[in-house]
Scaffold this motif. Structure first.
Motif, PDB file in Angstrom:
ATOM      1  N   ALA A  82       0.829  -1.203   0.000  1.00  0.00           N
ATOM      2  CA  ALA A  82       0.000   0.000   0.000  1.00  0.00           C
ATOM      3  C   ALA A  82       0.866   1.257   0.000  1.00  0.00           C
ATOM      4  O   ALA A  82       0.535   2.253  -0.652  1.00  0.00           O
ATOM      5  N   LEU A 124     -11.241   6.511   2.576  1.00  0.00           N
ATOM      6  CA  LEU A 124      -9.825   6.599   2.932  1.00  0.00           C
ATOM      7  C   LEU A 124      -9.538   7.781   3.854  1.00  0.00           C
ATOM      8  O   LEU A 124      -8.373   8.100   4.109  1.00  0.00           O
ATOM      9  N   CYS A 141      -6.162   1.354   2.251  1.00  0.00           N
ATOM     10  CA  CYS A 141      -5.860   0.349   1.232  1.00  0.00           C
ATOM     11  C   CYS A 141      -5.650  -1.032   1.860  1.00  0.00           C
ATOM     12  O   CYS A 141      -6.042  -2.052   1.277  1.00  0.00           O
ATOM     13  N   HIS A 147      -3.621  -3.057  -3.557  1.00  0.00           N
ATOM     14  CA  HIS A 147      -2.277  -2.494  -3.631  1.00  0.00           C
ATOM     15  C   HIS A 147      -1.914  -2.064  -5.048  1.00  0.00           C
ATOM     16  O   HIS A 147      -0.744  -1.799  -5.328  1.00  0.00           O
ATOM     17  N   LEU A 152      -7.884  -0.993  -6.807  1.00  0.00           N
ATOM     18  CA  LEU A 152      -8.620   0.111  -6.185  1.00  0.00           C
ATOM     19  C   LEU A 152      -9.851   0.460  -7.025  1.00  0.00           C
ATOM     20  O   LEU A 152     -10.928   0.715  -6.475  1.00  0.00           O
TER      21      LEU A 152
END
Length: 301
Positions: A82, A124, A141, A147, A152
């Motif tokens: 991450a 996030l 993450c 990653h 994502l």
């Protein structure tokens, strides 16, 4: 045989515990260590070879220690991956800003103005519009188990669904994020006595400032479709009213209650009460304006 059963039972309970907290911000291994390795919680007189909990000595079985070690190693690897993803898009000050964000959006094949990107910022815990801090980005993450930019992107629909389930928190976050951005880009105001800038969210008179109405309108159009129900019921008339009446800003209270108002009040305003104190003054004016418009239409027909 009894030892194997106990070992299996402990291992199964650990696996269950890991699965139950994997998607949270709290590391599952802290809970496991507290359960099997209390450390300072050891009762007085307990031997170093084990822990006494409520008078019984408690040992972590070998299989548990192996699982714990492997899971810790896996978590460290996920964190490193991450951080590598973050470093791919970070700007000079160890944060992702507009340049890195645009590159990330390009790699994910998604527009920066997509509501899913706002949901991702919420998930996030982005501190400001168009900005991702390192710690929250990496932690998020790891929680999402991603990653790469592709991974994502594959999580965006799930993140948007989560925002829909927790719409109120997402909705209030959107206002706070936009307000922070508006105030940070506005000319700095200095207090006449101290010569310092006033606290964030206040005007030079000390009164809580609101979000620019044009920004609020665009934000409503972006986030209200995420909410289920009738949150968009009055949005067209509401926007027209705000512009016609030259409303310059939207207060935090007005922003907070508008979806509630839209869902609670019927389209003909039959169940609306003018003495209801939960609605701010601007909403009372909006209802009166709508009732007058409906009355004129009725008279014309």
């Amino acid at each position: 045989m009894e030892l194997e059963a106990a070992d299996s039972s402990s291992s199964d309970s650990v696996i269950s515990l890991i699965r139950s907290v994997r998607q949270t911000a709290v590391s599952p291994f802290r809970k496991i260590r507290r359960r099997f390795c209390p450390g300072k919680q050891r009762c007085a007189g307990s031997p170093a070879t084990g822990e006494h909990v409520h008078g019984q000595q408690k040992h972590a079985p070998p299989k548990l220690l192996f699982l714990l070690h492997e899971r810790c190693r896996e978590e460290e690897e996920m964190k490193a991956q991450a951080e590598c993803l973050f470093n791919t898009y970070r700007d000079a000050d160890d944060a992702i800003h507009s340049t890195g964000l645009n590159k990330l959006c390009t790699d994910m094949n998604v527009e920066p103005g997509d509501v899913r990107m706002l949901a991702l910022a919420w998930r996030l815990r982005a501190p400001a519009m168009g900005e991702f801090g390192k710690d929250s980005f990496v932690a998020g993450c790891v929680e999402l188990d991603v990653h790469t930019a592709e991974a994502l992107r594959d999580q965006l629909d799930n993140v948007l669904y989560e925002a829909k389930r927790h719409f109120k928190a997402f909705y209030l976050y959107a206002y706070k994020l936009a307000l922070t951005q508006s105030l940070s880009t506005a000319p700095a105001m200095l207090d006449a006595q101290t010569g310092r800038s006033p606290p964030l969210g206040t005007s030079d008179s000390g009164v809580s400032s609101g979000l620019d109405v044009n920004v609020a309108i665009e934000l409503w159009r972006l986030v209200l479709p995420v909410c289920s129900g009738d949150a968009q019921r009055f949005i067209g008339d509401w926007i027209e009213f705000l512009r016609r009446c030259d409303i310059s800003s939207i207060s935090p209270v007005c922003w907070r209650v508008f979806p509630e108002f839209s869902q609670a009040v019927s389209a003909d305003f039959a169940n609306y009460r003018s003495d209801d104190s939960q609605w701010p003054e601007v909403i009372h004016h909006f209802v009166q304006d709508m009732l007058c418009s409906q009355s004129r239409v009725s008279c014309e027909h």
